[in-house]
Design a protein around this motif. Structure first.
Motif, PDB file in Angstrom:
ATOM      1  N   LYS A  44       0.906  -1.469  -0.140  1.00  8.05           N
ATOM      2  CA  LYS A  44      -0.371  -0.004   0.048  1.00  8.05           C
ATOM      3  C   LYS A  44       0.692   1.573  -0.239  1.00  8.05           C
ATOM      4  N   SER A  45       0.917   2.064  -0.754  1.00 10.88           N
ATOM      5  CA  SER A  45       1.663   3.521  -0.782  1.00 10.88           C
ATOM      6  C   SER A  45       0.822   4.414  -0.405  1.00 10.88           C
ATOM      7  N   TYR A  46       1.125   5.046   0.124  1.00  8.63           N
ATOM      8  CA  TYR A  46       0.693   6.885   0.131  1.00  8.63           C
ATOM      9  C   TYR A  46       1.434   7.629  -0.574  1.00  8.63           C
ATOM     10  N   TYR A  47       0.637   8.428  -1.351  1.00 12.67           N
ATOM     11  CA  TYR A  47       1.095   9.728  -1.620  1.00 12.67           C
ATOM     12  C   TYR A  47       0.069  11.445  -1.803  1.00 12.67           C
ATOM     13  N   LYS A  48       0.400  12.065  -2.073  1.00 14.65           N
ATOM     14  CA  LYS A  48      -0.051  13.372  -1.820  1.00 14.65           C
ATOM     15  C   LYS A  48      -1.507  13.034  -2.790  1.00 14.65           C
ATOM     16  N   GLY A  49      -2.412  13.254  -2.477  1.00 19.51           N
ATOM     17  CA  GLY A  49      -3.763  13.104  -2.485  1.00 19.51           C
ATOM     18  C   GLY A  49      -4.504  11.568  -2.666  1.00 19.51           C
ATOM     19  N   GLY A  50      -3.592  10.193  -2.151  1.00 24.58           N
ATOM     20  CA  GLY A  50      -4.357   9.504  -2.037  1.00 24.58           C
ATOM     21  C   GLY A  50      -3.777   8.064  -1.964  1.00 24.58           C
ATOM     22  N   ARG A  51      -4.116   6.787  -2.258  1.00 21.53           N
ATOM     23  CA  ARG A  51      -3.415   5.863  -1.696  1.00 21.53           C
ATOM     24  C   ARG A  51      -3.503   4.768  -3.428  1.00 21.53           C
ATOM     25  N   MET A  52      -2.257   4.474  -3.196  1.00 22.01           N
ATOM     26  CA  MET A  52      -2.263   2.566  -3.921  1.00 22.01           C
ATOM     27  C   MET A  52      -1.650   1.227  -3.488  1.00 22.01           C
ATOM     28  N   THR A  53      -2.951   0.732  -3.940  1.00 24.78           N
ATOM     29  CA  THR A  53      -2.595  -0.840  -3.616  1.00 24.78           C
ATOM     30  C   THR A  53      -1.517  -1.354  -4.794  1.00 24.78           C
ATOM     31  N   LYS A  54      -0.704  -2.215  -4.609  1.00 22.92           N
ATOM     32  CA  LYS A  54      -0.186  -2.771  -5.110  1.00 22.92           C
ATOM     33  C   LYS A  54      -0.207  -4.360  -4.545  1.00 22.92           C
ATOM     34  N   ALA A  55      -1.337  -5.351  -6.064  1.00 24.24           N
ATOM     35  CA  ALA A  55      -1.195  -6.305  -5.485  1.00 24.24           C
ATOM     36  C   ALA A  55      -0.593  -7.713  -5.367  1.00 24.24           C
ATOM     37  N   ILE A  56      -0.020  -8.637  -5.769  1.00 29.29           N
ATOM     38  CA  ILE A  56       1.364  -9.048  -5.468  1.00 29.29           C
ATOM     39  C   ILE A  56       2.328  -8.618  -6.324  1.00 29.29           C
ATOM     40  N   PRO A  57       2.805  -8.012  -5.903  1.00 31.56           N
ATOM     41  CA  PRO A  57       4.228  -7.263  -6.390  1.00 31.56           C
ATOM     42  C   PRO A  57       5.676  -7.856  -7.143  1.00 31.56           C
ATOM     43  N   GLN A  58       6.004  -7.135  -7.897  1.00 29.72           N
ATOM     44  CA  GLN A  58       6.934  -7.862  -9.202  1.00 29.72           C
ATOM     45  C   GLN A  58       7.911  -7.332  -8.374  1.00 29.72           C
ATOM     46  N   ALA A  59       8.968  -8.150  -8.855  1.00 28.23           N
ATOM     47  CA  ALA A  59       9.900  -8.069  -8.332  1.00 28.23           C
ATOM     48  C   ALA A  59      10.659  -7.084  -8.462  1.00 28.23           C
ATOM     49  N   ASP A  60      10.730  -6.176  -9.444  1.00 32.44           N
ATOM     50  CA  ASP A  60      11.523  -4.769  -9.936  1.00 32.44           C
ATOM     51  C   ASP A  60      10.699  -3.182  -8.975  1.00 32.44           C
ATOM     52  N   TYR A  61       9.984  -3.768  -8.387  1.00 30.31           N
ATOM     53  CA  TYR A  61       9.537  -3.229  -7.772  1.00 30.31           C
ATOM     54  C   TYR A  61      10.278  -2.183  -6.666  1.00 30.31           C
ATOM     55  N   VAL A  62      10.297  -0.697  -7.064  1.00 32.24           N
ATOM     56  CA  VAL A  62      10.515  -0.097  -5.623  1.00 32.24           C
ATOM     57  C   VAL A  62       9.746   0.784  -5.036  1.00 32.24           C
ATOM     58  N   PHE A  63      11.400   0.311  -3.124  1.00 35.23           N
ATOM     59  CA  PHE A  63      10.366   0.586  -2.281  1.00 35.23           C
ATOM     60  C   PHE A  63      10.095   2.396  -2.162  1.00 35.23           C
ATOM     61  N   SER A  64       9.097   2.792  -1.585  1.00 36.54           N
ATOM     62  CA  SER A  64       9.377   4.323  -1.469  1.00 36.54           C
ATOM     63  C   SER A  64       8.803   4.665   0.414  1.00 36.54           C
ATOM     64  N   LYS A  65       8.954   5.744   0.394  1.00 33.73           N
ATOM     65  CA  LYS A  65       9.326   6.679   2.447  1.00 33.73           C
ATOM     66  C   LYS A  65       7.443   6.038   3.323  1.00 33.73           C
ATOM     67  N   ASP A  66       6.587   5.659   2.441  1.00 30.00           N
ATOM     68  CA  ASP A  66       5.494   6.240   3.629  1.00 30.00           C
ATOM     69  C   ASP A  66       5.061   4.166   3.076  1.00 30.00           C
ATOM     70  N   ASP A  67       5.434   3.547   2.108  1.00 32.58           N
ATOM     71  CA  ASP A  67       4.632   2.019   1.561  1.00 32.58           C
ATOM     72  C   ASP A  67       4.808   1.625   3.049  1.00 32.58           C
ATOM     73  N   LEU A  68       3.354   1.050   3.128  1.00 28.16           N
ATOM     74  CA  LEU A  68       2.830  -0.289   3.796  1.00 28.16           C
ATOM     75  C   LEU A  68       3.119  -2.155   3.381  1.00 28.16           C
ATOM     76  N   ILE A  69       3.712  -2.834   3.831  1.00 27.49           N
ATOM     77  CA  ILE A  69       3.608  -4.010   3.065  1.00 27.49           C
ATOM     78  C   ILE A  69       3.053  -5.017   3.964  1.00 27.49           C
ATOM     79  N   VAL A  70       2.072  -5.745   3.176  1.00 28.50           N
ATOM     80  CA  VAL A  70       1.699  -6.941   3.800  1.00 28.50           C
ATOM     81  C   VAL A  70       1.751  -8.393   3.171  1.00 28.50           C
TER      82      VAL A  70
END
Length: 70
Positions: A44-70
């Motif tokens: 779950k990535s949080y950014y100005k104005g909202g949130r994006m949920t990335k289900a089953i992320p790919q290996a090339d996903y780069v983590f950001s400061k406010d990410d929540l990992i499940v």
């Protein structure tokens, strides 16, 4: 705040903030499955104005400061 749910014996689903040493690095670069023995189900990535949920992320996903990992 970290949350956890007991799934079946020997398995736990946990939601936690991405550690600061993950920021700017990919799942693959970190070797998360090998090093920690865990699977990432969702990010779950949080950014100005909202949130994006990335289900089953790919290996090339780069983590950001406010990410929540499940």
């Amino acid at each position: 705040m970290d949350q956890e749910v007991r799934f079946i014996e020997g398995y736990v689903i946990t939601e936690t903030h991405a550690p600061k040493e993950f920021i700017g690095k990919s799942i693959q670069d970190l070797g998360i499955r090998t090093k920690y023995g865990v699977e990432i189900l969702t990010i779950k990535s949080y950014y100005k104005g909202g949130r994006m949920t990335k289900a089953i992320p790919q290996a090339d996903y780069v983590f950001s400061k406010d990410d929540l990992i499940v």
